[in-house]
Each structure stands twice: as structure tokens, then as C-alpha cells.
Design a protein around this motif. Sequence first.
Motif, PDB file in Angstrom:
ATOM      1  N   HIS A 100      65.686 105.702  67.689  1.00  0.00           N
ATOM      2  CA  HIS A 100      65.622 105.443  69.186  1.00  0.00           C
ATOM      3  C   HIS A 100      66.591 106.301  69.890  1.00  0.00           C
ATOM      4  O   HIS A 100      67.912 105.871  69.728  1.00  0.00           O
ATOM      5  CB  HIS A 100      65.704 103.937  69.603  1.00  0.00           C
ATOM      6  CG  HIS A 100      65.222 103.969  70.858  1.00  0.00           C
ATOM      7  ND1 HIS A 100      64.550 102.599  71.501  1.00  0.00           N
ATOM      8  CD2 HIS A 100      64.979 104.733  72.154  1.00  0.00           C
ATOM      9  CE1 HIS A 100      64.160 102.728  72.656  1.00  0.00           C
ATOM     10  NE2 HIS A 100      64.611 104.044  73.103  1.00  0.00           N
ATOM     11  N   THR A 101      66.382 107.575  70.587  1.00  0.00           N
ATOM     12  CA  THR A 101      67.325 108.203  71.190  1.00  0.00           C
ATOM     13  C   THR A 101      67.438 107.949  72.871  1.00  0.00           C
ATOM     14  O   THR A 101      66.179 107.534  73.132  1.00  0.00           O
ATOM     15  CB  THR A 101      67.264 109.702  70.815  1.00  0.00           C
ATOM     16  OG1 THR A 101      65.793 110.107  71.325  1.00  0.00           O
ATOM     17  CG2 THR A 101      67.017 109.937  69.337  1.00  0.00           C
ATOM     18  N   GLY A 107      68.359 113.075  72.529  1.00  0.00           N
ATOM     19  CA  GLY A 107      67.334 113.023  72.553  1.00  0.00           C
ATOM     20  C   GLY A 107      66.681 114.130  71.916  1.00  0.00           C
ATOM     21  O   GLY A 107      65.852 114.033  70.815  1.00  0.00           O
ATOM     22  N   ARG A 111      66.216 113.682  67.770  1.00  0.00           N
ATOM     23  CA  ARG A 111      64.675 113.493  67.210  1.00  0.00           C
ATOM     24  C   ARG A 111      64.549 114.539  66.122  1.00  0.00           C
ATOM     25  O   ARG A 111      63.800 114.267  65.371  1.00  0.00           O
ATOM     26  CB  ARG A 111      63.902 113.586  68.419  1.00  0.00           C
ATOM     27  CG  ARG A 111      63.754 112.275  69.040  1.00  0.00           C
ATOM     28  CD  ARG A 111      62.838 112.394  70.294  1.00  0.00           C
ATOM     29  NE  ARG A 111      63.533 113.159  71.587  1.00  0.00           N
ATOM     30  CZ  ARG A 111      62.793 113.520  72.582  1.00  0.00           C
ATOM     31  NH1 ARG A 111      61.257 113.480  72.795  1.00  0.00           N
ATOM     32  NH2 ARG A 111      63.322 114.166  73.600  1.00  0.00           N
ATOM     33  N   TRP A 115      63.144 113.559  62.449  1.00  0.00           N
ATOM     34  CA  TRP A 115      62.009 114.111  61.911  1.00  0.00           C
ATOM     35  C   TRP A 115      62.179 114.894  60.557  1.00  0.00           C
ATOM     36  O   TRP A 115      61.471 114.764  59.599  1.00  0.00           O
ATOM     37  CB  TRP A 115      61.504 115.352  62.941  1.00  0.00           C
ATOM     38  CG  TRP A 115      60.287 116.069  62.289  1.00  0.00           C
ATOM     39  CD1 TRP A 115      59.050 115.807  62.208  1.00  0.00           C
ATOM     40  CD2 TRP A 115      60.474 117.587  61.832  1.00  0.00           C
ATOM     41  NE1 TRP A 115      58.337 116.852  61.616  1.00  0.00           N
ATOM     42  CE2 TRP A 115      59.184 117.901  61.412  1.00  0.00           C
ATOM     43  CE3 TRP A 115      61.579 118.202  61.811  1.00  0.00           C
ATOM     44  CZ2 TRP A 115      58.979 119.220  60.965  1.00  0.00           C
ATOM     45  CZ3 TRP A 115      61.354 119.742  61.397  1.00  0.00           C
ATOM     46  CH2 TRP A 115      60.042 119.982  60.830  1.00  0.00           C
ATOM     47  N   ILE A 122      59.901 107.307  65.784  1.00  0.00           N
ATOM     48  CA  ILE A 122      60.733 107.834  66.729  1.00  0.00           C
ATOM     49  C   ILE A 122      60.504 107.820  68.126  1.00  0.00           C
ATOM     50  O   ILE A 122      59.282 107.967  68.454  1.00  0.00           O
ATOM     51  CB  ILE A 122      60.750 109.417  66.222  1.00  0.00           C
ATOM     52  CG1 ILE A 122      61.225 109.738  64.748  1.00  0.00           C
ATOM     53  CG2 ILE A 122      61.810 110.410  67.261  1.00  0.00           C
ATOM     54  CD1 ILE A 122      60.966 111.272  64.301  1.00  0.00           C
ATOM     55  N   HIS A 124      61.985 107.737  72.272  1.00  0.00           N
ATOM     56  CA  HIS A 124      62.953 108.444  73.219  1.00  0.00           C
ATOM     57  C   HIS A 124      62.921 107.626  74.577  1.00  0.00           C
ATOM     58  O   HIS A 124      61.674 107.507  74.906  1.00  0.00           O
ATOM     59  CB  HIS A 124      63.019 109.784  73.114  1.00  0.00           C
ATOM     60  CG  HIS A 124      63.800 110.427  74.236  1.00  0.00           C
ATOM     61  ND1 HIS A 124      65.295 110.692  73.674  1.00  0.00           N
ATOM     62  CD2 HIS A 124      63.747 111.151  75.344  1.00  0.00           C
ATOM     63  CE1 HIS A 124      66.028 110.965  74.985  1.00  0.00           C
ATOM     64  NE2 HIS A 124      64.801 111.366  76.107  1.00  0.00           N
ATOM     65  N   VAL A 150      59.885 118.431  71.042  1.00  0.00           N
ATOM     66  CA  VAL A 150      60.419 117.179  70.437  1.00  0.00           C
ATOM     67  C   VAL A 150      59.487 116.164  70.791  1.00  0.00           C
ATOM     68  O   VAL A 150      59.313 115.148  69.962  1.00  0.00           O
ATOM     69  CB  VAL A 150      61.948 116.700  70.779  1.00  0.00           C
ATOM     70  CG1 VAL A 150      62.751 117.797  69.951  1.00  0.00           C
ATOM     71  CG2 VAL A 150      62.144 116.851  72.066  1.00  0.00           C
ATOM     72  N   SER A 154      57.711 112.726  68.533  1.00  0.00           N
ATOM     73  CA  SER A 154      57.812 111.525  68.976  1.00  0.00           C
ATOM     74  C   SER A 154      56.681 110.489  68.664  1.00  0.00           C
ATOM     75  O   SER A 154      55.583 110.891  69.254  1.00  0.00           O
ATOM     76  CB  SER A 154      58.468 111.538  70.308  1.00  0.00           C
ATOM     77  OG  SER A 154      59.441 112.516  70.580  1.00  0.00           O
TER      78      SER A 154
END
Length: 388
Positions: A100-101, A107, A111, A115, A122, A124, A150, A154
Motif C-alpha cells: 500500500h503506497t 506511489g 507500485r 509489480w 497493490i 495506492h 502504474v 494497481s
Amino acid sequence: MSDPARPIKIVRIIARLNVGGPAMHVTLLTRYLGPPEFESHLVAGRVPDNEGDMAYYAERHGVEPAYLETMSREISPRSDLRTLVELYRLLRRIRPDIVHTHTAKAGLVGRVAAWMARVPVIVHTFHGHVLRGYFSPRKEQLFRKLERGVARVSSVLLAVSEQVRQDLIELAVAPPDKIRVMELGLELQRFADAPRAGMLRAELGLGHEVPLFGFCGRLTAIKNPDLLLRAFALARAECPALHLAILGDGEERGPMEQQVAELGLGGYVHFLGFRSDLPPLVADLDALVLTSDNEGTPVAVIEAAAAGVPAICTAVGGVPDIVADGETGWLAPAGDAQAVAAACTAAARAPDERRRRGQAAQAAVLARFSEHRLARDMAALYHELLDR
């Protein structure tokens, strides 16, 4: 699907634990999503010397971040690549179920690393965004393309307010069904319980009858401190007894101090720097003033509301989601010094109305933005994503 025989492993990544809502958000999530159900890890970059550091907040909550020396807010291809490699190695070692960004740089790099490491989920969180109004059009286009890239890897994107979500949809960051609202959770009870004991007024040498407004946060360009001071000068022309306390610091402090001198506000604007004893100081204010050009969810406004202090704000970003004009505070158009000054003057002259709006603001935020609600909602989301 999550395995009930072992805790769910989460790695939470943020660019830096500087003063602001994101640092509190990740600290509280790391604290409350712990054993036996979860195993949480917090990864952060270092805070530069010219910014306030909230490492003390993490320490106070028993959270020990893992620091990456290479991760910073500024764009640097060499250090960003090193950060990507370090994060990848860290994720391969921990083997989390969820990454979790938070914040833009973490982020992006976080991520990509998740990945590459084949992390199952994933997530964000957008605590706001820098995709419009911060950079040149060319840079904005680049950042939007990167965010869209990205977003594809996610599982879900979280926005801290409906306004931020609508911005992301309008900017085509991801399909609408991939973007959800997950509002902030904060430790608000300590603001609600803070006594109005005159602590700040005693420090400033002001009596209880003196109208005292305040600003709380980082002194950065996006907060438009020039507008704050121009509006305050106009309000003081109508209410000469009015004072303004600045609880915060940042790169705009020097220009602000110069502007205070130029506007003849010396003795009425008080620079107090970053403070860790905020609740009794905020509770001593008559109103909070926020003149930002953009906001995600303004933590200072929520904390002030929890203390029963109404806010006077520019109606930008997620602010109208928090402040109801005429009910829990005052709203003014962005960039309008006259309108902000008129709201300040009206508030300064109406102590009963300030109290009414402050009480309404407190009632509106306490349950909605509690840290326990955040932890419950996030835990439910994590289980949902893992069970897909």
C-alpha cells in the motif's frame, strides 16, 4: 485468498514522514492493523532538514519505520532506480500479501517494485495529487502518463475525498470503478478533550477578549501564504485587535516574515514554528484560516473542528467536503483576498456565531474521521481484495 492460519503481511510505503496528514495516516494504519490479524511494515524516505519531521509521531505509537536513504521527493533517475532496486529486494524478502503506497514518488516507485515482486494486491492512496496546478504543462502531462501506467498494475486506487476522486476520473488516471473514496482517520479525541485553558494566549501575552485566529501546517506555496497575510491585513483594518498565530514552518516562512514587515503587521502575526503540543494550542484559537490553492483533505481543518474551532477557508479541493459554509465555517472563492477578509471580519465580530459553527463542526467530524473507523474500513478492504 487470505490464509486464516497466518497474519496478512502488509508493506506500507511513503516518500517521507514530514508534517502532514499522510504521515499520521500511515502511522495509525501501521499501529492499528497489527497482530494477530496483520503484520504491518512501514517504509519511508528521510525528511530533509528544511521540513518538519514526524518521526516522533511514529515513535509515540510504537511504529519503527524502515528508512530508505535513496528515496526522496525530488526526481532523480539515479537515486530513483536505486530506490526501486532496494524496494524490490525488500519486498522479495518480506513477501507481503499487500503493498500500500502513499504520496506521489512512493506511489510510482513502490507500485513498480510491487509489480516486479509479484505482490498479489497493490493499493495506492491519493492524499491529493500533483497532476494539475503544480508544474509546467509538459511535466503535468508526463506525470499523468506515469500515473495511468502504474494505475494499470494497481488493484484499487483510494482517494481521501470525493473531490479528489472526481479529479482523478476527470484526468483519466483510471476507470471510475477502480477509484474509491477512503476518508482519513485521525486521533481527534485528544483535540476534543483539549481544555481551552488559554495556553497559547498566555504564551503570546494576549487576553481572552482578544480575537485570535490561526494557521496550522506547512508554509509552502500551495497554501498561498501571501493571500493569508493580505486577507489578514484587510481584516485588521476592520478589526484592529485581531491577531494571527502561525503554527508551522517551511520554505515560505522567510518571505512571509518579510511580507509581515511590509504590511505593518509586526506584533500581530506570531510565528511559532512546528509544535508537537498542538491540541491545547489549537483549542485556544477563535478560528482557523486556510487559504490554499489546492487541498486533498485538510487535516488542520479537521483537527480544529474536533476542538470546536470553526474554519475560514478557500473553497478548493476537498475543503467543501469538510466545511459547510454558514454551518460549520466560512468559505471564500480561491485567491480572493477581499472575500477571505470579509469572512475573517464577520467571524471576529460574532463570537456567538463562532461558537455555534465550532460546535457543529465538532459534531460533524468526530465519528466520521476517527482512527478506529479508518482501521475498520481498511481492514475490510484488504480482506475484500485478497478474497477476489
